[in-house]
Design a protein around this motif. Structure first.
Motif, PDB file in Angstrom:
ATOM      1  N   TYR A  81       0.862  -1.183   0.000  1.00 53.64           N
ATOM      2  CA  TYR A  81       0.000   0.000   0.000  1.00 53.64           C
ATOM      3  C   TYR A  81       0.901   1.236   0.000  1.00 53.64           C
ATOM      4  O   TYR A  81       1.352   1.688   1.042  1.00 53.64           O
ATOM      5  CB  TYR A  81      -0.872  -0.047   1.248  1.00 53.64           C
ATOM      6  N   PRO A  82       1.194   1.824  -1.164  1.00 53.36           N
ATOM      7  CA  PRO A  82       2.192   2.894  -1.226  1.00 53.36           C
ATOM      8  C   PRO A  82       1.844   4.128  -0.402  1.00 53.36           C
ATOM      9  O   PRO A  82       2.715   4.698   0.263  1.00 53.36           O
ATOM     10  CB  PRO A  82       2.275   3.225  -2.723  1.00 53.36           C
ATOM     11  N   ASP A  83       0.572   4.559  -0.432  1.00 57.19           N
ATOM     12  CA  ASP A  83       0.215   5.759   0.323  1.00 57.19           C
ATOM     13  C   ASP A  83       0.411   5.551   1.825  1.00 57.19           C
ATOM     14  O   ASP A  83       0.787   6.486   2.542  1.00 57.19           O
ATOM     15  CB  ASP A  83      -1.243   6.152   0.048  1.00 57.19           C
ATOM     16  N   ALA A  84       0.127   4.341   2.306  1.00 56.80           N
ATOM     17  CA  ALA A  84       0.336   4.060   3.725  1.00 56.80           C
ATOM     18  C   ALA A  84       1.831   4.113   4.057  1.00 56.80           C
ATOM     19  O   ALA A  84       2.225   4.629   5.122  1.00 56.80           O
ATOM     20  CB  ALA A  84      -0.246   2.698   4.084  1.00 56.80           C
ATOM     21  N   GLN A  85       2.694   3.586   3.173  1.00 56.41           N
ATOM     22  CA  GLN A  85       4.139   3.655   3.388  1.00 56.41           C
ATOM     23  C   GLN A  85       4.606   5.117   3.447  1.00 56.41           C
ATOM     24  O   GLN A  85       5.409   5.493   4.306  1.00 56.41           O
ATOM     25  CB  GLN A  85       4.873   2.919   2.264  1.00 56.41           C
ATOM     26  N   TYR A  86       4.080   5.921   2.534  1.00 59.94           N
ATOM     27  CA  TYR A  86       4.466   7.341   2.468  1.00 59.94           C
ATOM     28  C   TYR A  86       4.063   8.074   3.750  1.00 59.94           C
ATOM     29  O   TYR A  86       4.867   8.760   4.384  1.00 59.94           O
ATOM     30  CB  TYR A  86       3.817   8.002   1.258  1.00 59.94           C
ATOM     31  N   ASN A  87       2.764   7.939   4.135  1.00 59.63           N
ATOM     32  CA  ASN A  87       2.288   8.662   5.316  1.00 59.63           C
ATOM     33  C   ASN A  87       2.988   8.192   6.588  1.00 59.63           C
ATOM     34  O   ASN A  87       3.266   8.986   7.484  1.00 59.63           O
ATOM     35  CB  ASN A  87       0.772   8.491   5.464  1.00 59.63           C
ATOM     36  N   LEU A  88       3.291   6.896   6.660  1.00 55.12           N
ATOM     37  CA  LEU A  88       3.996   6.387   7.833  1.00 55.12           C
ATOM     38  C   LEU A  88       5.409   6.968   7.894  1.00 55.12           C
ATOM     39  O   LEU A  88       5.886   7.343   8.974  1.00 55.12           O
ATOM     40  CB  LEU A  88       4.038   4.860   7.807  1.00 55.12           C
ATOM     41  N   ALA A  89       6.087   7.056   6.751  1.00 53.30           N
ATOM     42  CA  ALA A  89       7.416   7.666   6.726  1.00 53.30           C
ATOM     43  C   ALA A  89       7.361   9.111   7.202  1.00 53.30           C
ATOM     44  O   ALA A  89       8.197   9.554   8.006  1.00 53.30           O
ATOM     45  CB  ALA A  89       7.990   7.596   5.305  1.00 53.30           C
ATOM     46  N   TYR A  90       6.362   9.834   6.742  1.00 47.69           N
ATOM     47  CA  TYR A  90       6.199  11.244   7.105  1.00 47.69           C
ATOM     48  C   TYR A  90       5.977  11.394   8.607  1.00 47.69           C
ATOM     49  O   TYR A  90       6.588  12.245   9.272  1.00 47.69           O
ATOM     50  CB  TYR A  90       5.024  11.815   6.324  1.00 47.69           C
ATOM     51  N   VAL A  91       5.115  10.543   9.170  1.00 44.44           N
ATOM     52  CA  VAL A  91       4.815  10.596  10.601  1.00 44.44           C
ATOM     53  C   VAL A  91       6.037  10.201  11.418  1.00 44.44           C
ATOM     54  O   VAL A  91       6.332  10.805  12.460  1.00 44.44           O
ATOM     55  CB  VAL A  91       3.607   9.691  10.928  1.00 44.44           C
ATOM     56  N   CYS A  92       6.770   9.199  10.965  1.00 44.62           N
ATOM     57  CA  CYS A  92       7.970   8.779  11.683  1.00 44.62           C
ATOM     58  C   CYS A  92       8.999   9.910  11.758  1.00 44.62           C
ATOM     59  O   CYS A  92       9.655  10.103  12.789  1.00 44.62           O
ATOM     60  CB  CYS A  92       8.583   7.543  11.028  1.00 44.62           C
ATOM     61  N   GLU A  93       9.145  10.660  10.674  1.00 44.04           N
ATOM     62  CA  GLU A  93      10.064  11.799  10.704  1.00 44.04           C
ATOM     63  C   GLU A  93       9.608  12.831  11.725  1.00 44.04           C
ATOM     64  O   GLU A  93      10.418  13.427  12.436  1.00 44.04           O
ATOM     65  CB  GLU A  93      10.182  12.430   9.320  1.00 44.04           C
ATOM     66  N   LYS A  94       8.284  13.056  11.786  1.00 46.04           N
ATOM     67  CA  LYS A  94       7.769  14.003  12.772  1.00 46.04           C
ATOM     68  C   LYS A  94       8.130  13.581  14.184  1.00 46.04           C
ATOM     69  O   LYS A  94       8.364  14.422  15.063  1.00 46.04           O
ATOM     70  CB  LYS A  94       6.240  14.101  12.652  1.00 46.04           C
ATOM     71  N   LEU A  95       8.162  12.277  14.412  1.00 43.65           N
ATOM     72  CA  LEU A  95       8.453  11.745  15.734  1.00 43.65           C
ATOM     73  C   LEU A  95       9.954  11.551  15.973  1.00 43.65           C
ATOM     74  O   LEU A  95      10.365  11.091  17.040  1.00 43.65           O
ATOM     75  CB  LEU A  95       7.721  10.411  15.923  1.00 43.65           C
ATOM     76  N   GLY A  96      10.768  11.873  14.958  1.00 40.00           N
ATOM     77  CA  GLY A  96      12.217  11.710  15.106  1.00 40.00           C
ATOM     78  C   GLY A  96      12.683  10.282  14.938  1.00 40.00           C
ATOM     79  O   GLY A  96      13.842   9.970  15.232  1.00 40.00           O
ATOM     80  N   ALA A  97      11.813   9.408  14.436  1.00 39.08           N
ATOM     81  CA  ALA A  97      12.180   8.000  14.213  1.00 39.08           C
ATOM     82  C   ALA A  97      12.717   7.879  12.786  1.00 39.08           C
ATOM     83  O   ALA A  97      12.075   7.333  11.887  1.00 39.08           O
ATOM     84  CB  ALA A  97      10.967   7.103  14.423  1.00 39.08           C
ATOM     85  N   PHE A  98      13.943   8.386  12.576  1.00 39.34           N
ATOM     86  CA  PHE A  98      14.467   8.546  11.226  1.00 39.34           C
ATOM     87  C   PHE A  98      14.810   7.218  10.560  1.00 39.34           C
ATOM     88  O   PHE A  98      14.657   7.076   9.340  1.00 39.34           O
ATOM     89  CB  PHE A  98      15.682   9.481  11.248  1.00 39.34           C
ATOM     90  N   ASP A  99      15.283   6.253  11.311  1.00 37.89           N
ATOM     91  CA  ASP A  99      15.599   4.955  10.709  1.00 37.89           C
ATOM     92  C   ASP A  99      14.324   4.292  10.181  1.00 37.89           C
ATOM     93  O   ASP A  99      14.313   3.728   9.084  1.00 37.89           O
ATOM     94  CB  ASP A  99      16.276   4.039  11.728  1.00 37.89           C
TER      95      ASP A  99
END
Length: 292
Positions: A236-254
């Motif tokens: 599910y590409p959009d879910a991968q994208y939004n999860l990456a975006y949210v992880c960056e917001k939380l500082g979970a860069f890896d």
């Protein structure tokens, strides 16, 4: 359901749990009368709301003839209202008929306004039966959506489908999406949560709810639902994208880097692929600089 929908007396009896004698009696009192065309009697949706109201008032102890007098008085006072039972909010305390309009409560017979009056509010939601299935309403909703300018009608049709089948996940998700697109995040969240209550393994519902939660600032909860969306549907590409975006917001860069890459792999020419590559490149450069 639109104002042009027609219901036979038999359908009305099944929908509202009425008898033919009740319909005939309320017709004689001119409370709600069916339309007659070529000898065929029919009711529309506003009539159903009116009949439902009469039934509840009768169950609450208000005699039909008293209701008839109140409605006649109301029609005189509010001549612009053509169907008081359908257009106004009708209440009762078991003795008097009270009508609410614009936040004010009025006793039609006396003309007195009522303040701080405890009443039992009527349930105006009519259970849809009469042969119309959830699939029928879903098809109507999708047709309204395809028009582009009939979102309100589409929402109404989805809600009618849910009257027939409250667990209809596709109707819940689609209706929630329309509210999301209109900016009503509270209603959107409500419908997506209902969809998950009906099917907790639905990746689309987790994705949609996660997206709403991110917008309202509940980033931790957003990540939880987006992770579930990706776990249930890794492609599910959009879910991968939004999860990456949210992880960056939380500082979970890896973790973010993992999902940026997954998005690029799934949708290399997608609308956000260039941004995903920029974020991935930026994080790689930052990591390299940190190792020097």
């Amino acid at each position: 359901m639109g104002p042009t929908d027609r219901f036979s007396p038999d359908e009305v009896q099944r929908i509202l749990g009425l008898t033919g004698k009740q319909l005939d009696y309320w017709d004689r009192l001119r409370l709600v009368s069916p339309r007659r065309e070529k000898g065929i009697r029919s009711y529309d949706f506003r009539d159903l709301i009116g009949l439902r109201t009469i039934k509840q008032l009768a169950e609450n102890g208000v005699p039909a003839n008293r209701l008839q007098r109140a409605l006649a008085a109301l029609r005189e006072k509010l001549s612009q209202v053509q169907a008081p039972l359908a257009e106004l909010r009708v209440l009762s305390d078991g003795k008097d008929v009270i009508v609410e309009r614009g936040g004010a409560r009025l006793k039609p017979l006396s003309g007195q306004f009522v303040l701080n009056f405890e009443t039992r509010e009527l349930d105006e939601k009519v259970r849809v039966m009469g042969g119309r299935t959830a699939d029928d309403w879903l098809a109507a909703a999708l047709e309204y959506e395809s028009d582009g300018n009939q979102k309100a009608e589409a929402i109404e049709a989805y809600e009618r489908a849910l009257c027939v089948d409250p667990q209809r996940v596709d109707a819940l998700i689609n209706c929630g999406t329309l509210f999301y697109e209109s900016g009503n995040l509270t209603k959107a969240s409500e419908y997506f949560r209902r969809a998950l209550a009906a099917d907790e393994q639905n990746s689309q519902a987790h994705f949609n709810l996660g997206s709403v939660l991110e917008e309202v600032g509940d980033v931790d909860a957003a990540r939880k639902h987006l992770r579930l969306a990706v776990r249930l549907d890794p492609d599910y590409p959009d879910a991968q994208y939004n999860l990456a975006y949210v992880c960056e917001k939380l500082g979970a860069f890896d973790e973010a880097r993992e999902h940026w890459q997954a998005y690029i792999n799934l949708d290399p020419a997608g609308p956000w692929s260039n941004y995903a590559r920029q974020r991935l490149s930026s994080r790689l450069q930052t990591k390299s600089a940190g190792n020097i």
